[in-house]
Design a protein around this motif. Structure first.
Motif, PDB file in Angstrom:
ATOM      1  N   ALA A 284      -7.210 114.657  17.608  1.00 41.07           N
ATOM      2  CA  ALA A 284      -7.822 113.396  18.009  1.00 41.07           C
ATOM      3  C   ALA A 284      -8.120 112.526  16.788  1.00 41.07           C
ATOM      4  CB  ALA A 284      -9.100 113.659  18.793  1.00 41.07           C
TER       5      ALA A 284
ATOM      6  N   LYS B  92     -16.178 115.457  23.758  1.00 34.49           N
ATOM      7  CA  LYS B  92     -16.130 114.006  23.826  1.00 34.49           C
ATOM      8  C   LYS B  92     -17.549 113.455  23.776  1.00 34.49           C
ATOM      9  CE  LYS B  92     -11.781 113.804  26.283  1.00 34.49           C
ATOM     10  NZ  LYS B  92     -11.075 113.626  27.548  1.00 34.49           N
ATOM     11  N   TYR B 127     -17.535 104.244  25.680  1.00 35.25           N
ATOM     12  CA  TYR B 127     -17.019 105.149  24.654  1.00 35.25           C
ATOM     13  C   TYR B 127     -17.054 106.614  25.091  1.00 35.25           C
ATOM     14  CZ  TYR B 127     -16.709 101.514  21.104  1.00 35.25           C
ATOM     15  OH  TYR B 127     -16.344 100.411  20.385  1.00 35.25           O
ATOM     16  N   ASP B 129     -15.176 108.688  26.577  1.00 37.12           N
ATOM     17  CA  ASP B 129     -14.035 109.602  26.461  1.00 37.12           C
ATOM     18  C   ASP B 129     -13.492 109.727  25.047  1.00 37.12           C
ATOM     19  OD1 ASP B 129     -14.072 110.394  29.072  1.00 37.12           O
ATOM     20  OD2 ASP B 129     -12.834 108.711  29.753  1.00 37.12           O
ATOM     21  N   ARG B 130     -14.191 109.140  24.085  1.00 40.16           N
ATOM     22  CA  ARG B 130     -13.724 109.283  22.708  1.00 40.16           C
ATOM     23  C   ARG B 130     -14.194 110.615  22.129  1.00 40.16           C
ATOM     24  NH1 ARG B 130     -12.885 104.182  20.119  1.00 40.16           N
ATOM     25  NH2 ARG B 130     -12.380 102.665  21.751  1.00 40.16           N
ATOM     26  N   TYR B 131     -13.417 111.098  21.183  1.00 38.10           N
ATOM     27  CA  TYR B 131     -13.885 112.221  20.380  1.00 38.10           C
ATOM     28  C   TYR B 131     -14.623 111.665  19.166  1.00 38.10           C
ATOM     29  CZ  TYR B 131     -11.310 115.817  22.927  1.00 38.10           C
ATOM     30  OH  TYR B 131     -10.878 116.687  23.882  1.00 38.10           O
ATOM     31  N   GLN B 134     -12.910 109.872  16.432  1.00 36.97           N
ATOM     32  CA  GLN B 134     -12.343 108.554  16.718  1.00 36.97           C
ATOM     33  C   GLN B 134     -13.384 107.441  16.565  1.00 36.97           C
ATOM     34  OE1 GLN B 134     -11.027 110.005  20.552  1.00 36.97           O
ATOM     35  NE2 GLN B 134      -8.921 109.435  20.065  1.00 36.97           N
ATOM     36  N   LEU B 135     -14.609 107.810  16.142  1.00 33.77           N
ATOM     37  CA  LEU B 135     -15.672 106.824  15.984  1.00 33.77           C
ATOM     38  C   LEU B 135     -15.952 106.591  14.513  1.00 33.77           C
ATOM     39  CD1 LEU B 135     -18.273 108.197  18.587  1.00 33.77           C
ATOM     40  CD2 LEU B 135     -16.508 106.478  18.968  1.00 33.77           C
TER      41      LEU B 135
END
Lengths: 288, 364
Positions: A284, B92, B127, B129-131, B134-135
């Motif tokens: 990811a 997530k 947000y 469903d983000r891991y 990814q932030l």
């Protein structure tokens, strides 16, 4: 005369130039690929052909008759029918035992500061610091006195020793890679220590643990030296059997077919490892 | 709606380091308390004791009057936002925030609603469903704040949560945190080594040094009347001069200041804020002559480094130049300390001196 030589020289020079240009243009990759294919597939080519050959006589480049007759014959052999299930049983047992022994130890190595920790961790290298075969012979002497030679327990023990380094070092590094603060954050939202371990620590180390388990399984499955020295004559694993089939059988097909069968575990390992690395949080972060 | 009390709280690590020594602190309901101190002063250890990650050597911690000192971290009504990014990378954003709720066996619908509210609170709706990978760093710390707030803790603990973010983001998140804390009226304890952060966020600041609390007061009070020399030096810019008091006169490097009756005698330290130095247009018996060594234009004000006095007893001081006053470097001027604090023996409260300002004086 002079003209011909000049022509010859220029022919070779131009060939070399165009080859060099190809390598330069398409990069080193193509060359490497070709070399790799030749080195890996070359020997396999003959093994595969032999496995499916019913008859293969001297001047012919490929078998004169193809067929599956020898596959039936191979699996009809009593020694193979016994060795294959045993090898699987041995690999599963050794991997599980190794996990039970090594994983808690790895967690301790990663999380607890105790005296002699570094030295003890290094000591697992010791089995790799000496020639394996010499080590096996001295172990065989000890096992002989303990009546372990030629027993299943003896073979399991010798294989366990082989797994220690991998099953302690990889998981230790993996557990160390889990920041304590991540575990504290779990406690902070109300999770018990057990739940923190199962829901946070374990999932995070799972890729590394799976790799260690798979490698242990495959290594054990393929290990022949220790199994040969400790197991014979009563306990025979597949690789040990393959040695004897290749060395002492007049029928080349037996060895070829067993080689192909022994391929399966490493092939499965490759596929599973790829699955593990694909998808999930590991990729990811790379925007996959 | 909760209060926190620390009673004679101490922590001694096995290496015989006294990390925290006899700390008493009462945090009121809905109060934003900042614990401010240099690194290694024990402020993080103090916070970790409140959270339950460190067990106190002695003393007590009570929340709403009930002792929590013996409870493990997972049974305390506190929630923490850590300095490092501590979102669980394999979960997530939704699962990170929902984890604590799932442990409390809430229904799926309740969990979804609460996670949604928490994400809206930190302006990260959408947000889920983000891991974490990814932030951005700022988004991760907002999710960490949401994860702490969603459990509706009695006490919110923050351990330098913004220190790994860049300066602009740090200021923005600080303001957002203050807004959220005001809105929820949650009791919060914020540990930082950044005095600006503490001064802008806190209702009260506890200044810590070497395991002890030096002073607990409102920011303005801490700035105006630092109770100890450490606080005087640590908070804001300060000129610290050593002097001697004899017969009601304070001698500082060959110069003099008045001290009213009741001031401590003998060797003292005088603390003068740069903005408390006024400029006089002409020589004055109560002013000090100084040479301007250096002027730095910092945009909203100009700071001057002064060489005060002459010969071996000369000393340097910082001051802010008044708007209408434009001297050159190397020129002389007359400075007049209008307010100063005199610190006597160890631990004693300072003696504050305010002098009348001559009408012709220029001030910042």
């Amino acid at each position: 005369m002079t003209t011909i030589r000049t022509e010859g020289t220029s022919f070779w020079a131009s060939t070399m130039r165009s080859f060099a240009a190809t390598v330069r243009r398409d990069g080193f990759g193509w060359l490497a690929l070709v070399v790799l294919i030749l080195m890996i597939l070359g020997p396999l080519y003959s093994v595969v052909l032999w496995a499916f050959a019913e008859r293969w006589q001297y001047p012919s480049l490929i078998p004169t008759e193809f067929g599956l007759r020898f596959w039936e014959q191979t699996f009809a052999r009593a020694d193979i029918a016994k060795a294959l299930p045993f090898s699987i049983f041995l690999s599963v047992t050794v991997t599980l035992l190794s996990a039970v022994i090594c994983l808690p130890a790895a967690y301790a190595f990663a999380r607890i500061k105790f005296r002699g920790r570094q030295l003890l961790l290094l000591s697992f290298l010791a089995t790799n610091a000496f020639p394996r075969f010499g080590l096996y012979i001295s172990i065989a002497v000890i096992f002989f006195r303990l009546n372990l030679v030629g027993t299943v327990q003896g073979v399991i023990l010798i294989q366990l020793i082989n797994t220690l380094l991998l099953m302690i070092w990889i998981p230790t590094a993996a557990f160390q890679g889990v920041d304590r603060a991540l575990e504290e954050a779990g406690l902070d939202v109300g999770a018990s220590r057990f739940r923190v371990f199962t829901r946070i620590t374990l999932p995070m180390v799972m890729p590394a643990l799976s790799a260690a388990l798979l490698l242990t399984f495959v290594n054990t499955f393929y290990e022949a030296q220790g199994a040969l020295l400790i197991g014979l004559p009563r306990v025979v694993t597949m690789p040990v059997l393959m040695y004897s089939l290749i060395n002492s059988q007049l029928v080349t097909q037996y060895g070829a077919i067993v080689s192909l069968v022994l391929w399966a575990p490493s092939l499965i390992l490759l596929i599973v490892a790829q699955r593990l690395l694909r998808g999930g949080y590991l990729t990811a972060g790379f925007g996959v | 709606m909760s209060t926190l009390d620390l009673v004679q709280l101490s922590k001694r690590f096995s290496g015989s380091v006294n990390a925290v020594q006899s700390v008493d602190m009462n945090v009121h309901d809905g109060e934003f308390m900042c614990i401010l101190g240099p690194s290694g002063c024990g402020k993080s250890t103090l916070l970790r004791m409140i959270a339950g990650f460190e067990m106190p050597t002695s003393g007590d911690i009570t929340i709403d009057g009930d002792s929590v000192a013996a409870l493990p971290a997972n049974r305390r009504p506190t929630a923490m936002v850590f300095q490092k990014y501590t979102l669980w990378p394999h979960m997530k954003v939704f699962d990170n925030i929902a984890f604590g709720l799932q442990l409390r066996h809430l229904s799926k619908a309740d969990i979804a609603r609460k996670v949604q509210e928490a994400l809206e609170l930190v302006s990260l709706a959408g947000y889920e469903d983000r891991y974490p990978a990814q932030l951005s760093g700022g988004q991760q710390q907002r999710v960490a704040l949401a994860r702490a707030l969603v459990l509706e803790p009695k006490i919110l603990l923050l351990d330098e949560p913004f220190s790994s973010l860049d300066a602009i983001l740090r200021v923005r998140l600080r303001e957002e945190l203050r807004r959220i804390q005001r809105r929820l009226q949650i009791t919060a304890i914020f540990v930082t080594h950044d005095q600006e952060e503490a001064l802008t966020l806190a209702d009260r600041i506890a200044v810590m040094n070497a395991g002890r609390i030096e002073q607990i007061d409102a920011p303005a009070q801490i700035y105006a009347s630092p109770r100890t020399l450490f606080v005087a030096d640590f908070i804001g810019a300060m000129n610290l001069l050593s002097g001697t008091v004899t017969n009601g006169r304070l001698a500082v490097g060959g110069l003099h200041l008045d001290v009213p009756m009741g001031a401590p005698g003998g060797a003292v330290t005088v603390a003068i804020r740069p903005e408390d130095l006024a400029v006089l247009p002409a020589a004055h018996p109560e002013a000090w002559s100084a040479v301007i060594e250096q002027i730095s234009d910092l945009g909203h004000y100009r700071r001057a480094i002064l060489e005060v006095g002459a010969g071996s007893s000369a000393f340097t001081m910082k001051m802010y130049l008044p708007k209408s006053f434009n001297p050159a470097e190397g020129s002389t001027l007359e400075v007049y300390p209008r307010r100063y604090l005199v610190y006597g023996g160890a631990g004693a409260a300072p003696f504050e001196c305010v002098r009348p300002l001559p009408s012709e004086a220029l001030t910042v």
